[in-house]
Design a protein around this motif. Sequence first.
Motif, PDB file in Angstrom:
ATOM      1  N   PHE A 104       0.816  -1.212   0.000  1.00  0.00           N
ATOM      2  CA  PHE A 104       0.000   0.000   0.000  1.00  0.00           C
ATOM      3  C   PHE A 104       0.854   1.268   0.000  1.00  0.00           C
ATOM      4  CE2 PHE A 104      -3.627  -2.633   0.976  1.00  0.00           C
ATOM      5  CZ  PHE A 104      -4.707  -1.902   0.505  1.00  0.00           C
ATOM      6  N   LEU A 105       2.033   1.188   0.602  1.00  0.00           N
ATOM      7  CA  LEU A 105       2.861   2.384   0.747  1.00  0.00           C
ATOM      8  C   LEU A 105       3.950   2.499  -0.315  1.00  0.00           C
ATOM      9  CD1 LEU A 105       3.332   2.350   4.627  1.00  0.00           C
ATOM     10  CD2 LEU A 105       1.738   3.748   3.300  1.00  0.00           C
ATOM     11  N   PHE A 106       4.326   1.378  -0.914  1.00  0.00           N
ATOM     12  CA  PHE A 106       5.417   1.391  -1.877  1.00  0.00           C
ATOM     13  C   PHE A 106       4.984   0.698  -3.165  1.00  0.00           C
ATOM     14  CE2 PHE A 106       7.210   1.231   2.402  1.00  0.00           C
ATOM     15  CZ  PHE A 106       7.995   2.374   2.414  1.00  0.00           C
ATOM     16  N   ASN A 107       5.805   0.858  -4.198  1.00  0.00           N
ATOM     17  CA  ASN A 107       5.545   0.179  -5.464  1.00  0.00           C
ATOM     18  C   ASN A 107       6.087  -1.237  -5.411  1.00  0.00           C
ATOM     19  OD1 ASN A 107       4.499   2.041  -7.830  1.00  0.00           O
ATOM     20  ND2 ASN A 107       5.761   3.297  -6.482  1.00  0.00           N
ATOM     21  N   ASP A 108       5.246  -2.199  -5.750  1.00  0.00           N
ATOM     22  CA  ASP A 108       5.699  -3.577  -5.845  1.00  0.00           C
ATOM     23  C   ASP A 108       5.641  -4.001  -7.307  1.00  0.00           C
ATOM     24  OD1 ASP A 108       3.061  -5.486  -6.156  1.00  0.00           O
ATOM     25  OD2 ASP A 108       2.643  -3.597  -5.142  1.00  0.00           O
ATOM     26  N   ASP A 111       2.679  -3.168  -9.607  1.00  0.00           N
ATOM     27  CA  ASP A 111       2.532  -1.791 -10.086  1.00  0.00           C
ATOM     28  C   ASP A 111       3.222  -1.586 -11.423  1.00  0.00           C
ATOM     29  OD1 ASP A 111       1.108  -0.305  -7.874  1.00  0.00           O
ATOM     30  OD2 ASP A 111       2.758  -1.156  -6.744  1.00  0.00           O
ATOM     31  N   GLU A 112       4.211  -2.423 -11.714  1.00  0.00           N
ATOM     32  CA  GLU A 112       4.930  -2.261 -12.969  1.00  0.00           C
ATOM     33  C   GLU A 112       4.045  -2.602 -14.167  1.00  0.00           C
ATOM     34  OE1 GLU A 112       7.620  -0.948 -12.064  1.00  0.00           O
ATOM     35  OE2 GLU A 112       7.368  -1.581 -10.010  1.00  0.00           O
ATOM     36  N   TYR A 113       3.044  -3.453 -13.939  1.00  0.00           N
ATOM     37  CA  TYR A 113       2.187  -3.875 -15.037  1.00  0.00           C
ATOM     38  C   TYR A 113       0.945  -3.010 -15.166  1.00  0.00           C
ATOM     39  CZ  TYR A 113       5.110  -7.977 -15.427  1.00  0.00           C
ATOM     40  OH  TYR A 113       6.188  -8.805 -15.613  1.00  0.00           O
ATOM     41  N   GLY A 114       0.642  -2.215 -14.154  1.00  0.00           N
ATOM     42  CA  GLY A 114      -0.495  -1.306 -14.243  1.00  0.00           C
ATOM     43  C   GLY A 114      -1.812  -2.046 -14.361  1.00  0.00           C
ATOM     44  N   GLY A 115      -2.832  -1.336 -14.893  1.00  0.00           N
ATOM     45  CA  GLY A 115      -4.142  -1.936 -15.073  1.00  0.00           C
ATOM     46  C   GLY A 115      -4.785  -2.243 -13.727  1.00  0.00           C
ATOM     47  N   PRO A 116      -5.715  -3.203 -13.692  1.00  0.00           N
ATOM     48  CA  PRO A 116      -6.423  -3.514 -12.454  1.00  0.00           C
ATOM     49  C   PRO A 116      -5.626  -4.406 -11.499  1.00  0.00           C
ATOM     50  CG  PRO A 116      -7.222  -4.910 -14.232  1.00  0.00           C
ATOM     51  CD  PRO A 116      -6.230  -3.954 -14.853  1.00  0.00           C
ATOM     52  N   LEU A 117      -4.502  -4.993 -11.961  1.00  0.00           N
ATOM     53  CA  LEU A 117      -3.772  -5.953 -11.143  1.00  0.00           C
ATOM     54  C   LEU A 117      -3.330  -5.388  -9.784  1.00  0.00           C
ATOM     55  CD1 LEU A 117      -2.616  -8.789 -10.906  1.00  0.00           C
ATOM     56  CD2 LEU A 117      -0.544  -7.978 -12.040  1.00  0.00           C
ATOM     57  N   PRO A 118      -2.736  -4.171  -9.711  1.00  0.00           N
ATOM     58  CA  PRO A 118      -2.335  -3.659  -8.395  1.00  0.00           C
ATOM     59  C   PRO A 118      -3.501  -3.520  -7.429  1.00  0.00           C
ATOM     60  CG  PRO A 118      -1.302  -2.381 -10.150  1.00  0.00           C
ATOM     61  CD  PRO A 118      -2.316  -3.257 -10.800  1.00  0.00           C
ATOM     62  N   ARG A 119      -4.664  -3.073  -7.919  1.00  0.00           N
ATOM     63  CA  ARG A 119      -5.830  -2.924  -7.044  1.00  0.00           C
ATOM     64  C   ARG A 119      -6.325  -4.280  -6.555  1.00  0.00           C
ATOM     65  NH1 ARG A 119      -7.056   0.535 -11.277  1.00  0.00           N
ATOM     66  NH2 ARG A 119      -8.650  -0.879 -12.097  1.00  0.00           N
ATOM     67  N   ILE A 120      -6.278  -5.277  -7.433  1.00  0.00           N
ATOM     68  CA  ILE A 120      -6.706  -6.618  -7.042  1.00  0.00           C
ATOM     69  C   ILE A 120      -5.790  -7.177  -5.956  1.00  0.00           C
ATOM     70  CG2 ILE A 120      -6.926  -8.999  -7.845  1.00  0.00           C
ATOM     71  CD1 ILE A 120      -7.768  -7.871 -10.575  1.00  0.00           C
ATOM     72  N   VAL A 124      -6.800  -8.203  -2.173  1.00  0.00           N
ATOM     73  CA  VAL A 124      -6.621  -9.574  -1.677  1.00  0.00           C
ATOM     74  C   VAL A 124      -5.775  -9.575  -0.406  1.00  0.00           C
ATOM     75  CG1 VAL A 124      -5.536 -11.794  -2.181  1.00  0.00           C
ATOM     76  CG2 VAL A 124      -6.947 -10.676  -3.916  1.00  0.00           C
ATOM     77  N   MET A 125      -4.683  -8.804  -0.414  1.00  0.00           N
ATOM     78  CA  MET A 125      -3.823  -8.760   0.765  1.00  0.00           C
ATOM     79  C   MET A 125      -4.560  -8.176   1.969  1.00  0.00           C
ATOM     80  SD  MET A 125      -0.893 -10.143   0.282  1.00  0.00           S
ATOM     81  CE  MET A 125      -0.048  -9.504   1.723  1.00  0.00           C
ATOM     82  N   LEU A 126      -5.334  -7.120   1.757  1.00  0.00           N
ATOM     83  CA  LEU A 126      -6.103  -6.518   2.849  1.00  0.00           C
ATOM     84  C   LEU A 126      -7.144  -7.502   3.366  1.00  0.00           C
ATOM     85  CD1 LEU A 126      -6.554  -3.961   4.507  1.00  0.00           C
ATOM     86  CD2 LEU A 126      -8.201  -3.203   2.781  1.00  0.00           C
ATOM     87  N   PHE A 127      -7.776  -8.231   2.450  1.00  0.00           N
ATOM     88  CA  PHE A 127      -8.778  -9.229   2.846  1.00  0.00           C
ATOM     89  C   PHE A 127      -8.143 -10.306   3.715  1.00  0.00           C
ATOM     90  CE2 PHE A 127     -10.740 -13.379   1.920  1.00  0.00           C
ATOM     91  CZ  PHE A 127     -12.025 -13.140   2.402  1.00  0.00           C
ATOM     92  N   PHE A 128      -6.988 -10.831   3.293  1.00  0.00           N
ATOM     93  CA  PHE A 128      -6.319 -11.865   4.077  1.00  0.00           C
ATOM     94  C   PHE A 128      -5.878 -11.337   5.444  1.00  0.00           C
ATOM     95  CE2 PHE A 128      -5.340 -14.289   0.033  1.00  0.00           C
ATOM     96  CZ  PHE A 128      -6.110 -15.382   0.392  1.00  0.00           C
ATOM     97  N   LEU A 129      -5.409 -10.101   5.476  1.00  0.00           N
ATOM     98  CA  LEU A 129      -4.981  -9.529   6.755  1.00  0.00           C
ATOM     99  C   LEU A 129      -6.152  -9.411   7.718  1.00  0.00           C
ATOM    100  CD1 LEU A 129      -2.872  -8.167   8.570  1.00  0.00           C
ATOM    101  CD2 LEU A 129      -3.457  -5.990   7.455  1.00  0.00           C
TER     102      LEU A 129
END
Length: 682
Positions: A104-108, A111-120, A124-129
């Motif tokens: 959430f705070l940094f680029n992983d 983010d390099e691929y853009g589109g909806p993937l970073p939001r997904i 998912v990570m927030l849901f698991f947390l």
Amino acid sequence: MMRNKKKTVSDWFGFFAPRFLALTLILGLLVRIVLIFHPLTVVDWGWKDWLAIFGLGFINDVSFTAIALVPAFLFYTFLTDDKYRKPVGWILWAILLLATGYIFLFNDITDEYGGPLPRIVKGVMLFFLICFSVKLFVPKIRKGWRTVCIFLVMMVYAACAITIALSEVVFWSEFGVRFNFIAVDYLVYTNEVIGNIVESYPIVPMVLGMLLISGGIVWLMVRGHDVRTSGVGSWPRWGLSLVALAACAFLGGLWLHWGYRNLQRENLYATELQENGCWDFLEAFMSNELEYKQFYSLLPEDEATALQRGFCHQDEDGVRRITSETGVSRKNIVLITVESLSADFLTRYGSVDGITPNLDTLMERSLVFDNMFATGNRTVRGLEAVTLCIPPSSGESLVKRPDCSGFFSTGDVLRNQGYTTAFIYGGDSYFDNMGAFFSGCGYEIVDKKDYDKDAILFSNIWGTSDEDSYREAMKRFDDADGPFFAHIMTISNHRPYTYPDGRIPGNPMTRKAAVQYTDYAIGQFLAEASGHPWFSETVFVILADHCASSAGKTSLPLDCYHIPALIYSPGFIEPRVVEKTCSQIDLMPTLFSLLGFSYDSRFYGQDILSDDFRERAFMATYQDLGYYADGILTVLSPVRRIQQFSVSRSDGWEFSEEPMDVLDETVLKEAQAYYQTANLSF
């Protein structure tokens, strides 16, 4: 009368796996039957083919189901409450918290691929947390939570199986085959595909119906059984399940991999029917190919070959013997392909942002090609174009295909002229198969691992900054013995748009800032290079690999393929502007002509400056192949679809495309001849 007591299920995977296998086998059988009776299917096979369709089809479905059950087994191993015990639970929670905070705070990498993937991924990570936190701190809800998850996993598996079965029927109705690279392409253009589905089908009733059917299937699976206490069984049974599943998945994958290459039927439909659609999808994804003969409109082979050789001035062996009438000049060559540099970023092509002052100035001192178009919308397309000088292939670029070596390339021409050839890239050259491709074409590979680590100014997930690549290149140029050719691929003008601090003003991590830094780095490179002895004997070629965006009203919007291209060599190349419509594949043959090279060429690319140059450009997505000539854009698409658009250009370098009711047969045949021969030859 007492009601029958439900059977308690303690080993969930042992309960679910055979039932899901039965579901996939039933669906596989039904799909084959539906496709056999489909109007597109030509049934003219014998009893051996019938046996293969249903016999091998059964084996293929079992094999793929074993692979598909691997994620379910991984879920099964996490059903135990052991992971919440101290200190394991707290350690896992801390890892999840840190990982979620990081993305959430940094680029992983997403983010390099853009589109909806970073939001997904963030979702998912927030849901698991959240899920893990609630179960860690509120133990009472774990049993109910586990039960809900079990039902959800079974519903997801059932829904996926049904969706895939229905999708295969729809796909067959349009293309007459199982899933292939077109289906892969659909995943690449997710937004467009989802939008098309929403506009074409009653999506809400379909989703509700799918959920209802999936829920009904799960109810049938668990009827008479109590899965609320399901967990990991005893360790001997758990280990046995793991070994059995791993063996089945391995043998299934081995069978599918071998069978799909060695059990082909004479009738294409019979071959397709015996296969498994999901495995076809994975095969297409790995092979990156779209069979040209099967999907595109064709000319008679002799006619296509004769036309192409005439256009390229080649003899019966496909060779054009180029003989220079001037003396050869073996200048050093530095080819810079700039990441995602659309023409409209430059002032010359309409930008009012003033973010490319160095390139704007450089264009006044260079040979500039005002109407050059990229062959695609990915880096590998640009690399393919300037290295092989051929039209783009259907499916994925040749760069990314497994057998990507041994092609006639610009490197061959240069080495025959006494040059050393190198590909310099600030990232890892394994990405997009670039290392394998260029090494297979005889280039020396210089990537991030070869850079002086102590001297690297800046690095992100993609690799080092452009300045680092230029500095590494200059070190090698200083040590060069004889004429050198270096192909430098830049990185910095790519998401996440990060670069060394203190270089340019304005907001970092934006496309505009990245373009400005890219321009800054090119300016610094040329300024520093001018102080080296080899500068006066060097030709610099700068062009974009592709544009920053490929979205438009049509599948091939010309605005999104228009790129800047120039050749700069003070005292050797006279500055001027060339307005001819041309392609990336023409740039290197033009340079070779300027240098006075004599060589045997197999290139489709031509010398733009020659009097007999035919103005045209090539451009492609994964499945649409475009040919732009005489103000007409011809688009060849799968299922032998052909479209033509009348193209007009405004003074502001904007293109408009209007569909043509009547096809121009002359331009159409040119497009067919070029693409047919290129795709079938390579």
